[in-house]
Design a protein around this motif. Structure first.
Motif, PDB file in Angstrom:
ATOM      1  N   MET A 421       0.827  -1.217   0.000  1.00  3.75           N
ATOM      2  CA  MET A 421       0.000   0.000   0.000  1.00  3.75           C
ATOM      3  C   MET A 421       0.854   1.257   0.000  1.00  3.75           C
ATOM      4  O   MET A 421       2.048   1.198   0.272  1.00  3.75           O
ATOM      5  CB  MET A 421      -0.958   0.004   1.187  1.00  3.75           C
ATOM      6  CG  MET A 421      -0.316  -0.154   2.526  1.00  3.75           C
ATOM      7  SD  MET A 421      -1.548  -0.275   3.838  1.00  3.75           S
ATOM      8  CE  MET A 421      -2.222  -1.871   3.497  1.00  3.75           C
ATOM      9  N   ASN A 422       0.202   2.392  -0.292  1.00  6.21           N
ATOM     10  CA  ASN A 422       0.891   3.682  -0.367  1.00  6.21           C
ATOM     11  C   ASN A 422       0.090   4.773   0.333  1.00  6.21           C
ATOM     12  O   ASN A 422      -1.078   4.988  -0.019  1.00  6.21           O
ATOM     13  CB  ASN A 422       1.079   4.056  -1.846  1.00  6.21           C
ATOM     14  CG  ASN A 422       1.792   5.387  -2.036  1.00  6.21           C
ATOM     15  OD1 ASN A 422       2.997   5.481  -1.846  1.00  6.21           O
ATOM     16  ND2 ASN A 422       1.041   6.415  -2.395  1.00  6.21           N
ATOM     17  N   GLU A 423       0.684   5.394   1.334  1.00  5.90           N
ATOM     18  CA  GLU A 423       0.122   6.586   1.995  1.00  5.90           C
ATOM     19  C   GLU A 423      -1.343   6.450   2.377  1.00  5.90           C
ATOM     20  O   GLU A 423      -2.147   7.340   2.079  1.00  5.90           O
ATOM     21  CB  GLU A 423       0.304   7.809   1.090  1.00  5.90           C
ATOM     22  CG  GLU A 423       1.756   8.153   0.828  1.00  5.90           C
ATOM     23  CD  GLU A 423       1.946   9.484   0.122  1.00  5.90           C
ATOM     24  OE1 GLU A 423       0.960  10.039  -0.387  1.00  5.90           O
ATOM     25  OE2 GLU A 423       3.092   9.963   0.082  1.00  5.90           O
ATOM     26  N   ALA A 469       4.584   2.087   1.527  1.00  3.70           N
ATOM     27  CA  ALA A 469       5.091   3.462   1.412  1.00  3.70           C
ATOM     28  C   ALA A 469       4.231   4.377   2.273  1.00  3.70           C
ATOM     29  O   ALA A 469       2.997   4.304   2.221  1.00  3.70           O
ATOM     30  CB  ALA A 469       5.071   3.908  -0.047  1.00  3.70           C
ATOM     31  N   MET A 470       4.895   5.213   3.063  1.00  2.12           N
ATOM     32  CA  MET A 470       4.171   6.070   4.012  1.00  2.12           C
ATOM     33  C   MET A 470       4.536   7.528   3.763  1.00  2.12           C
ATOM     34  O   MET A 470       5.632   7.803   3.280  1.00  2.12           O
ATOM     35  CB  MET A 470       4.579   5.688   5.439  1.00  2.12           C
ATOM     36  CG  MET A 470       4.265   4.225   5.755  1.00  2.12           C
ATOM     37  SD  MET A 470       5.005   3.645   7.293  1.00  2.12           S
ATOM     38  CE  MET A 470       6.638   3.210   6.754  1.00  2.12           C
ATOM     39  N   MET A 472       5.383  11.382   5.292  1.00  2.00           N
ATOM     40  CA  MET A 472       6.198  11.759   6.452  1.00  2.00           C
ATOM     41  C   MET A 472       5.316  12.112   7.641  1.00  2.00           C
ATOM     42  O   MET A 472       4.131  12.289   7.525  1.00  2.00           O
ATOM     43  CB  MET A 472       7.088  12.954   6.103  1.00  2.00           C
ATOM     44  CG  MET A 472       8.281  12.639   5.242  1.00  2.00           C
ATOM     45  SD  MET A 472       9.219  11.168   5.659  1.00  2.00           S
ATOM     46  CE  MET A 472       9.623  11.439   7.361  1.00  2.00           C
ATOM     47  N   GLY A 473       5.961  12.237   8.795  1.00  2.00           N
ATOM     48  CA  GLY A 473       5.247  12.495  10.031  1.00  2.00           C
ATOM     49  C   GLY A 473       5.352  11.245  10.876  1.00  2.00           C
ATOM     50  O   GLY A 473       6.003  10.274  10.480  1.00  2.00           O
ATOM     51  N   ASP A 474       4.693  11.267  12.047  1.00  2.00           N
ATOM     52  CA  ASP A 474       4.866  10.085  12.892  1.00  2.00           C
ATOM     53  C   ASP A 474       3.572   9.288  13.084  1.00  2.00           C
ATOM     54  O   ASP A 474       3.483   8.422  13.938  1.00  2.00           O
ATOM     55  CB  ASP A 474       5.489  10.472  14.240  1.00  2.00           C
ATOM     56  CG  ASP A 474       4.713  11.571  14.912  1.00  2.00           C
ATOM     57  OD1 ASP A 474       3.618  11.910  14.402  1.00  2.00           O
ATOM     58  OD2 ASP A 474       5.189  12.092  15.932  1.00  2.00           O
ATOM     59  N   ASP A 475       2.563   9.582  12.248  1.00  2.00           N
ATOM     60  CA  ASP A 475       1.286   8.855  12.381  1.00  2.00           C
ATOM     61  C   ASP A 475       1.467   7.346  12.265  1.00  2.00           C
ATOM     62  O   ASP A 475       0.864   6.572  13.002  1.00  2.00           O
ATOM     63  CB  ASP A 475       0.307   9.306  11.295  1.00  2.00           C
ATOM     64  CG  ASP A 475      -0.273  10.681  11.613  1.00  2.00           C
ATOM     65  OD1 ASP A 475      -0.101  11.127  12.768  1.00  2.00           O
ATOM     66  OD2 ASP A 475      -0.874  11.297  10.719  1.00  2.00           O
ATOM     67  N   TYR A 476       2.277   6.921  11.302  1.00  2.00           N
ATOM     68  CA  TYR A 476       2.419   5.467  11.065  1.00  2.00           C
ATOM     69  C   TYR A 476       3.154   4.789  12.225  1.00  2.00           C
ATOM     70  O   TYR A 476       2.909   3.633  12.518  1.00  2.00           O
ATOM     71  CB  TYR A 476       3.151   5.203   9.744  1.00  2.00           C
ATOM     72  CG  TYR A 476       2.401   5.711   8.536  1.00  2.00           C
ATOM     73  CD1 TYR A 476       1.563   4.869   7.798  1.00  2.00           C
ATOM     74  CD2 TYR A 476       2.533   7.035   8.120  1.00  2.00           C
ATOM     75  CE1 TYR A 476       0.880   5.336   6.687  1.00  2.00           C
ATOM     76  CE2 TYR A 476       1.847   7.521   7.023  1.00  2.00           C
ATOM     77  CZ  TYR A 476       1.030   6.676   6.304  1.00  2.00           C
ATOM     78  OH  TYR A 476       0.345   7.153   5.205  1.00  2.00           O
ATOM     79  N   TYR A 490       9.472   5.614   3.086  1.00  2.00           N
ATOM     80  CA  TYR A 490       8.863   6.931   3.261  1.00  2.00           C
ATOM     81  C   TYR A 490       8.905   7.759   1.983  1.00  2.00           C
ATOM     82  O   TYR A 490       9.898   7.752   1.258  1.00  2.00           O
ATOM     83  CB  TYR A 490       9.573   7.697   4.387  1.00  2.00           C
ATOM     84  CG  TYR A 490       9.158   7.169   5.749  1.00  2.00           C
ATOM     85  CD1 TYR A 490       7.970   7.590   6.336  1.00  2.00           C
ATOM     86  CD2 TYR A 490       9.921   6.206   6.395  1.00  2.00           C
ATOM     87  CE1 TYR A 490       7.552   7.074   7.556  1.00  2.00           C
ATOM     88  CE2 TYR A 490       9.523   5.687   7.614  1.00  2.00           C
ATOM     89  CZ  TYR A 490       8.326   6.128   8.186  1.00  2.00           C
ATOM     90  OH  TYR A 490       7.913   5.608   9.383  1.00  2.00           O
ATOM     91  N   ASN A 491       7.804   8.459   1.751  1.00  2.00           N
ATOM     92  CA  ASN A 491       7.725   9.446   0.669  1.00  2.00           C
ATOM     93  C   ASN A 491       7.950  10.808   1.318  1.00  2.00           C
ATOM     94  O   ASN A 491       7.218  11.180   2.227  1.00  2.00           O
ATOM     95  CB  ASN A 491       6.342   9.420   0.019  1.00  2.00           C
ATOM     96  CG  ASN A 491       5.984   8.052  -0.524  1.00  2.00           C
ATOM     97  OD1 ASN A 491       6.868   7.221  -0.759  1.00  2.00           O
ATOM     98  ND2 ASN A 491       4.704   7.800  -0.730  1.00  2.00           N
ATOM     99  N   ILE A 492       8.972  11.512   0.859  1.00  2.00           N
ATOM    100  CA  ILE A 492       9.291  12.783   1.527  1.00  2.00           C
ATOM    101  C   ILE A 492       9.357  13.920   0.501  1.00  2.00           C
ATOM    102  O   ILE A 492       9.993  13.775  -0.545  1.00  2.00           O
ATOM    103  CB  ILE A 492      10.583  12.664   2.371  1.00  2.00           C
ATOM    104  CG1 ILE A 492      10.997  14.038   2.922  1.00  2.00           C
ATOM    105  CG2 ILE A 492      11.735  11.998   1.641  1.00  2.00           C
ATOM    106  CD1 ILE A 492      11.961  13.962   4.072  1.00  2.00           C
TER     107      ILE A 492
END
Ligand code: GCB
Length: 867
Positions: A421-423, A469-470, A472-476, A490-492
């Protein structure tokens, strides 16, 4: 005679297929040509008697959205279409099994044969195979069979992808095949796979183990005895190993097998530098005769990811230098040919990449074959992008997609990572940002589903790595998602959507510090560029190639300082269609290293200089062929090269010799003359001289217009922008400037840009309307007396009510526009150009904007002398 005539008539629009000997192994025919196509739903179109004589004739690969991939555009069609194809089959197919195989049809396909339903497939990015043996007609003179496919590319809430950010191209857009086998054969109905699964449970440089498993079907009414033979050939076709076994398969049954081949000594290893391929030939034999045969690729390599040391291949550290690929391109949509795929993968390989993420979905079988052959390590993923519908049916379909993706591509040595999955915590169903804290239920379901999907990946393929793929931030991290897969990707976009490019390393260092056991991968980073806008002063969001390069130069040098990082992938290798975004080109995502029509941008050469050892030298800002600059201001010339040193010449005169810096770049400030300028950069390597050459058309202008080197003819300004815009007819719209006495420029207000999502209507000059001066008070040109044509360019930048922005425009004291209300007159985001013939008498041209309600705006201005 009549029969022959009739037959040749049929052959024009039908495909005539015939097999010879009864026990011949499987045959596979392309059925790409001569389809009939109807761009709408139709009752009974599956019936052979329905008339399709007025339907369009098309060949596959085909999409009906090649020219209109953009969701909310009125011309885009996400709906039903029909395809029909006639096949002539003769008696020689008797006792054969007959299958249809579609490599990709977007997105729900209902397939009929001779009017009878043969099967349905959901999902536009994976192949499927249907058994149509019981539905076909065979004839002495070949019998006509009708294949009819109803295809629907409408959004379906139970099929990924839902909220996406790229186009949904309807169509049978990959190859289609007819396959015939004997009744005893390797299984074809296992999720569109080849039915053979090859793994290498142990590989090192001294020896390798190969395991082959699969299924054999006996579709006969009697028990059959068979010999199974698997042979391994090296790249020169020499047999290096084999295994042979006898089996008996009961009537109508299938038989599962798993075999370990004798150890292979000193295998040639597969790597991006040396993609050495073996072939596994799998045969079924009966009475010494081959009755089924299949070839699969085999590559020997071993690899691992480590949270501190990054990636290693065949026992050595390898920095994964990667990029992402969307599969669409200008005028073709998703319907690419094998040559298109080859060109794309070559462009990626030549840039120096050793890694490719197939974002955001499984791509054509040809792509994986090319990756094996060219040496590109692959991440492949299912199209679960941005949002998931957390209901069982969606989960079920996602799991099927995972199985299809993995089983179909299992044997490719290039594949090392499967993505699920992605974001998924970023956008809601309505494409709005998710507030994670307020959506506890969604988040907990996503977590549950993410675990299930990740376990599906690991159960299907224990030899490769799983990832997600996630953003940014710390939610995941906070909600326990980031440690579900084996790799945290990570996608940044710091430096593009927010913040600064220079923040990249510290953000990822912090992640590494917080989760020291997590393998970190950068799955996306990027910034957009359009070759029509250029600047000496790049800024975030300006869409210039100069900013895109600055961004990537910064990321590239930071990547080099993060040894724990497993790898990185640029977003994106190619510009791609993205419905409902504006920027400087409607419905496009321009983060590509290469344009939508496959022309490399400057950033491509930044990476090439750094990642590909082949000697090269490249002068950047290449498409800025027509430039303008203030007299006395030097122009910047930037060169990328991996040579020891490079000499720059302007108009034949040496400007200097420099050594490339740590990101292989050299910068010179040069003085260009009015008219054509020849720039050349030359360097030497052991292989000889390397040179790049560029001709620039330069226009000098002066702060005081009366000192211009030529009589005033015209001046155009990209109002509110720091960029020069080169329009279709090579006219330069200068960057904006504040007015100074004797010159030209803007008074009052501040530069602004439209929301990046605003799709502009009614213009080909998108970049001009992307920026504007907000709350503008005036524009002045201190030109000599005379007659001029004045063009004013406006756009309503905000979604406001009619009446909220109303202003007058006067020129030299005369009212040109009274109570201009862009919203009322034209609507939001609609470009408007107004042209007037005016005269200057003693005080140049003074345009005054008087706001009546709200603030006056202006996007562009052009003043042309009437000679
Ligand atoms: C992302 C998405 C990708 C978008 C990209 C962008 O994070 O994964 O699908 O296209 O950002 O350009 O915004």
């Amino acid at each position: 005679m009549i029969r022959r005539l009739l037959l040749s008539f049929f052959l024009l629009s039908s495909t005539y297929l015939s097999v010879s000997a009864q026990q011949q192994p499987r045959l596979q025919w392309s059925i790409n040509d001569s389809w009939k196509y109807l761009p709408q739903g139709a009752d009974f179109a599956q019936r052979p008697k329905s008339d399709d004589s007025k339907w369009q004739s098309v060949n596959i690969p085909h999409t009906w959205n090649a020219k209109d991939p953009f969701d909310d555009d009125e011309t885009s069609r996400r709906d039903i279409s029909w395809y029909r194809k006639r096949l002539l089959l003769d008696q020689r197919f008797r006792n054969k099994k007959i299958y249809l195989n579609f490599e990709g049809a977007y997105q729900v396909a209902d397939v009929y044969v001779n009017g009878v339903f043969a099967g349905q497939h959901k999902g536009g990015y994976t192949a499927f195979t249907l058994d149509i043996t019981h539905l076909v007609k065979l004839g002495d003179s070949p019998a006509e069979n009708l294949i009819a496919v109803q295809l629907n590319n409408a959004q379906d809430n139970f099929i990924p992808p839902l909220s996406i950010g790229y186009a949904s191209y309807g169509g049978i857009y990959r190859d289609a095949w007819l396959i015939s086998t004997n009744k005893l054969h390797y299984k074809l109905l296992d999720h569109g796979s080849s039915g053979i699964f090859i793994s290498t449970p142990r590989v090192d440089s001294t020896a390798a183990l190969v395991n082959i498993r699969g299924t054999v079907n006996n579709d006969d009414e009697v028990e059959r005895k068979l010999e199974m033979l698997h042979l391994i050939y090296d790249a020169r076709g020499k047999e290096i190993s084999r295994i042979h076994k006898s089996y008996t398969v009961a009537a109508g049954r299938e038989m599962v097998f798993a075999l370990d081949l004798p150890e292979i000594r000193k295998p040639e290893l597969w790597s991006p530098d040396k993609p050495y391929l073996y072939t596994v030939k799998s045969q079924l034999l009966e009475n010494g005769q081959i009755i089924d045969e299949l070839n699969n690729p085999l590559g020997f390599r071993w690899y691992s990811f480590d949270a501190n040391k990054g990636f290693s291949l065949n026992g050595k550290k390898l920095v994964l230098k990667g990029t992402n690929r969307h599969q669409d391109m200008k005028d073709h949509g998703d319907a690419l040919s094998a040559e298109d795929h080859y060109r794309d993968l070559k462009l990626i390989k030549d840039m120096g990449c050793n890694f490719l993420r197939l974002a955001h979905y499984p791509q054509a079988p040809e792509v994986l074959k090319l990756a094996d052959r060219l040496g590109l390590l692959i991440w492949e993923e299912i199209p679960l992008v941005n949002y998931m519908n957390p209901v069982p049916e969606f989960l079920k379909n996602s799991k099927i997609m995972i199985r299809e993706m993995i089983r179909q591509n299992y044997n490719h040595p290039s594949v090392i990572i499967w993505g699920s999955m992605n974001e998924v915590l970023l956008w809601s169903e309505k494409a709005e940002r998710i507030q994670v804290q307020e959506n506890a239920e969604y988040v907990s379901k996503v977590k549950r589903y993410a675990k299930q999907l990740d376990s599906t990946v690991r159960a299907e393929d224990p030899y490769r790595y799983s990832t997600m793929a996630m953003h940014m931030g710390d939610d995941y991290d906070k909600y326990g998602l980031s440690d579900i897969p084996q790799l945290a990707s990570y996608n940044i976009y710091n430096g593009w959507y927010s913040g600064k490019a220079a923040e990249f390393k510290s953000i990822i260092d912090e992640k590494h510090h917080q989760n020291p056991k997590q393998v970190l991968f950068i799955s996306e980073y990027g910034a957009e560029a359009d070759n029509r806008v250029n600047t000496e002063h790049p800024q975030r969001f300006d869409f210039t190639g100069q900013y895109q390069r600055m961004y990537h130069e910064s990321y590239l040098s930071q990547i080099g300082q993060m040894p724990y990082l497993a790898g990185t992938a640029i977003w994106n290798q190619f510009d791609f269609s993205q419905p409902n975004v504006g920027g400087v080109s409607n419905n496009m995502n321009q983060k590509g290293m290469v344009t939508w029509d496959r022309k490399p941008k400057d950033s491509y050469y930044l990476y090439k200089a750094n990642w590909n050892a082949e000697p090269m030298v490249y002068i950047a800002s290449r498409d800025w062929t027509h430039r303008a600059g203030l007299a006395g201001n030097p122009s910047t010339i930037e060169v990328y090269s991996n040579l020891g040193e490079v000499t720059l010449r302007v108009n034949g005169v040496v400007v200097g010799t420099k050594k490339p810096d740590h990101i292989k770049k050299m910068v010179w400030k040069v003085n260009l003359k009015e008219g054509l300028n020849e720039i050349s950069a030359t360097g030497k390597s052991a292989a000889g001289l390397f040179n790049d050459h560029l001709v620039l058309n330069y226009k000098v202008y002066t702060a005081e217009l009366e000192r211009m080197p030529r009589p005033f003819t015209q001046l155009a300004v990209n109002v509110g922008s720091n960029t020069q815009y080169l329009d279709n007819s090579d006219h330069i719209w200068l960057e904006d400037r504040p007015y100074r006495s004797g010159g030209f420029g803007c008074t009052g207000g501040s530069p602004a840009m439209l929301n990046i999502k605003t799709v502009k209507k009614n213009t080909n000059d998108n970049p001009l309307f992307y920026t504007y001066q907000d709350d503008i008070k005036g524009y002045r040109f201190d030109v000599p007396d005379g007659t001029y044509d004045l063009e004013l360019c406006f756009i309503e930048p905000d979604k406001i009510q009619a009446g909220e922005r109303v202003f007058d425009v006067n020129v030299n004291g005369e009212r040109l526009l009274e109570h201009l209300d862009l919203m009322a007159g034209y609507g939001f985001g609609v470009a408007v150009k107004k042209k007037y013939r005016i005269s200057a008498n003693g005080a140049g041209v003074q345009v005054a904007f008087k706001a009546i309600r709200g603030k006056a705006v202006l996007s562009g201005i052009k003043l042309k002398a009437v000679l």
